[in-house]
Design a protein around this motif. Structure first.
Motif, mmCIF file in Angstrom:
data_model
loop_
_atom_site.group_PDB
_atom_site.id
_atom_site.type_symbol
_atom_site.label_atom_id
_atom_site.label_comp_id
_atom_site.label_asym_id
_atom_site.label_seq_id
_atom_site.Cartn_x
_atom_site.Cartn_y
_atom_site.Cartn_z
ATOM 1 N N VAL A 6 0.866 -1.178 0.000
ATOM 2 C CA VAL A 6 0.000 0.000 0.000
ATOM 3 C C VAL A 6 0.900 1.224 0.000
ATOM 4 O O VAL A 6 1.844 1.312 0.796
ATOM 5 N N SER A 26 -3.681 0.804 -3.199
ATOM 6 C CA SER A 26 -3.227 -0.577 -3.290
ATOM 7 C C SER A 26 -3.434 -1.024 -4.728
ATOM 8 O O SER A 26 -3.797 -0.225 -5.600
ATOM 9 N N ARG A 29 -7.365 -0.432 -5.037
ATOM 10 C CA ARG A 29 -8.174 0.712 -4.596
ATOM 11 C C ARG A 29 -7.317 1.966 -4.454
ATOM 12 O O ARG A 29 -6.143 1.916 -4.077
ATOM 13 N N LEU A 31 -7.753 5.760 -2.508
ATOM 14 C CA LEU A 31 -8.506 6.578 -1.559
ATOM 15 C C LEU A 31 -7.791 7.908 -1.422
ATOM 16 O O LEU A 31 -6.604 7.961 -1.090
ATOM 17 N N GLU A 156 -11.741 -4.644 1.809
ATOM 18 C CA GLU A 156 -10.812 -4.535 2.945
ATOM 19 C C GLU A 156 -10.395 -3.085 3.218
ATOM 20 O O GLU A 156 -9.285 -2.827 3.698
ATOM 21 N N SER A 157 -11.264 -2.161 2.924
ATOM 22 C CA SER A 157 -10.980 -0.748 3.181
ATOM 23 C C SER A 157 -12.081 -0.145 4.039
ATOM 24 O O SER A 157 -13.249 -0.510 3.922
ATOM 25 N N SER A 158 -11.687 0.781 4.902
ATOM 26 C CA SER A 158 -12.654 1.464 5.754
ATOM 27 C C SER A 158 -12.075 2.795 6.183
ATOM 28 O O SER A 158 -10.881 3.080 5.984
ATOM 29 N N ALA A 175 -7.724 5.853 8.035
ATOM 30 C CA ALA A 175 -8.026 5.121 6.815
ATOM 31 C C ALA A 175 -7.352 3.765 6.848
ATOM 32 O O ALA A 175 -6.158 3.652 7.165
ATOM 33 N N ARG A 176 -8.123 2.734 6.526
ATOM 34 C CA ARG A 176 -7.568 1.383 6.395
ATOM 35 C C ARG A 176 -7.723 0.953 4.946
ATOM 36 O O ARG A 176 -8.822 0.899 4.407
ATOM 37 N N VAL A 177 -6.586 0.663 4.320
ATOM 38 C CA VAL A 177 -6.562 0.134 2.955
ATOM 39 C C VAL A 177 -5.702 -1.114 2.983
ATOM 40 O O VAL A 177 -4.492 -1.034 3.199
ATOM 41 N N ARG A 181 -2.883 0.959 8.110
ATOM 42 C CA ARG A 181 -3.714 1.860 8.921
ATOM 43 C C ARG A 181 -2.984 3.193 8.987
ATOM 44 O O ARG A 181 -1.920 3.313 9.597
#
Length: 459
Positions: A6, A26, A29, A31, A156-158, A175-177, A181
């Motif tokens: 990432v 990643s 994704r 963000l 797997e992102s939030s 942010a989690r990608v 974290r």
């Protein structure tokens, strides 16, 4: 996916205090945290016209930390050029950002038209960076999320928004990608904000991106709040002049009016007419008042402003009359760095007169008219002409709601465990370098000042 690399790319807010744009990506994704305008020196402002470094249509999600133009002001371009996803933020940020973007678009269109008619642009024809229609398309993509709730983005992102205490609705973004974290501070408020609920403790993250606007400074508490401001008002009124207060329409105008209310109530200044000459500031004041009713402000702050002589200048005609008021008064007008808006017209008419006074109420980025006035310029250029500076210039630094260097370090110390790496952004070079040194010494983790466009691995 969980073990894939990432990357974090500093697309803006690196090497300067404006233009915040941070991209997490990643293999699956992308963000984007914040999408701000560059302001200040021309070398930075020119970047607003560059193509976005990655195709906007390839970005999956955008999240905003808060409503200030240097964090949200490029959104209309991003959407116009292909971004089709949601733009997530808190409810307070959504209400204020809509006001900010509409105002910015109107100014873009108006300034392009004035430049065309006045003939002072090097471009033919001069064009706005974006239009009101572009701004409305961006606003349509807003999606509000509450504080302290994990929002599943899929794959797997939030993300989670944590109260930052800078302006109404401001948040830090966790942010989690994939396996990464990353905590992006956004602009952090002071330990105690004059009217907002305080910032929250930061959550755990291995990587932190922290702002450094005041990374080399400490706020000093004076014996009497805003004494320099009150003294300047009294002097100016005695000599029959006008006090012009360039103030950011969002949060700063509210704080200035709150302080003036206190000064009048305590007899520090006479109850002269106070004019708010900014439709944007008046709209933002309504948002703050609604937030007070909803419990988003500090207890006892349901009524921010108590000025019997408060007047709103809503129309261009009402604004123009304030260029030569018939009596001593106080005019509060945007923008806070005197870089655009109605305040520029007032400066043009009021600066040449020694009876008048300009009170600067916040951070002045290098290259702005505000910084030039603060640093003693004898003339400033506006609308293609140089204007002499004969008016008194006063700076009141007590309005700042940016955390100072110690408060930034304390925020990092409040994390459940020290991060593995800290990236120091959104500051002038000296401020960022100074804060990075303190973080290494006092928090005990690597601290880096990234270059604009630099990419690092964060998993």
């Amino acid at each position: 996916m969980g073990t894939a690399s990432v990357a974090l790319t500093f697309l803006g807010g690196a090497g300067t205090v404006t233009g915040s744009r941070f991209l997490l990506e990643s293999d699956e994704r992308r963000l984007l945290v914040d999408c701000g305008l560059y302001q200040g020196e021309r070398r930075w402002r020119r970047r607003n016209w560059d193509a976005f470094p990655v195709p906007p249509e390839t970005i999956g999600d955008v999240v905003l930390t808060h409503c200030h133009l240097d964090h949200c002001g490029f959104l209309p371009v991003l959407v116009r050029d292909g971004y089709a996803g949601s733009i997530r933020m808190t409810e307070g940020t959504a209400a204020l950002t809509a006001i900010v973007l509409r105002d910015s678009a109107n100014l873009q269109e108006r300034d392009a038209d004035l430049a065309r008619r006045g003939g002072w642009s090097r471009h033919d024809p001069p064009l706005p960076l974006y239009t009101v229609e572009d701004a409305e398309r961006a606003i349509e993509r807003f999606e509000t999320v509450p504080f302290d709730v994990d929002v599943d983005l899929g794959g797997e992102s939030s993300l989670r928004l944590v109260r930052a205490g800078h302006v109404l609705g401001s948040a830090s973004v966790l942010a989690r990608v994939g396996s990464a974290r990353v905590l992006v501070s956004g602009d952090l408020g002071r330990t105690e904000h004059p009217v907002l609920r305080p910032r929250a403790d930061p959550p755990a993250a291995r990587t932190v991106v922290i702002e450094s606007t005041y990374g080399d400074r400490e706020h000093r508490e004076p014996p009497r709040a805003h004494a320099a401001f009150a003294d300047a008002v009294r002097r100016t009124i005695r000599r029959g002049g006008v006090v012009l207060v360039p103030a950011f329409a969002v949060d700063r105008t509210e704080l200035v009016l709150h302080a003036l209310s206190t000064m009048v109530r305590e007899g520090q200044i006479p109850p002269v007419p106070v004019f708010v000459d900014s439709p944007m500031a008046l709209a933002a004041l309504d948002v703050y008042r609604r937030a007070g009713v909803a419990g988003e402000l500090r207890p006892g702050m349901s009524d921010l402003v108590d000025l019997p002589s408060l007047h709103a200048a809503r129309t261009p005609e009402e604004s123009m009359r304030l260029n030569s008021p018939r009596q001593p008064c106080i005019v509060v007008s945007a923008s806070g760095m005197a870089s655009g808006g109605r305040v520029v017209h007032h400066l043009r008419h009021l600066l040449p007169d020694r009876r008048n006074c300009v009170v600067l109420t916040g951070y002045q980025a290098i290259g702005t008219r505000g910084s030039m006035l603060r640093d003693g310029a004898r003339e400033v250029k506006m609308m293609g002409r140089y204007v002499p500076v004969n008016a008194e210039i006063v700076e009141d630094q007590e309005f700042s709601v940016h955390a100072d260097a110690s408060e930034l370090v304390d925020w990092l110390r409040q994390m459940p465990e020290p991060p593995e790496a800290v990236y120091v952004v959104h500051g002038e070079e000296r401020a960022s370098t100074a804060l990075a040194g303190r973080i290494r010494d006092e928090v005990g983790c690597p601290a880096v000042v990234p270059r604009a466009g630099e990419k690092v691995l964060v998993d």
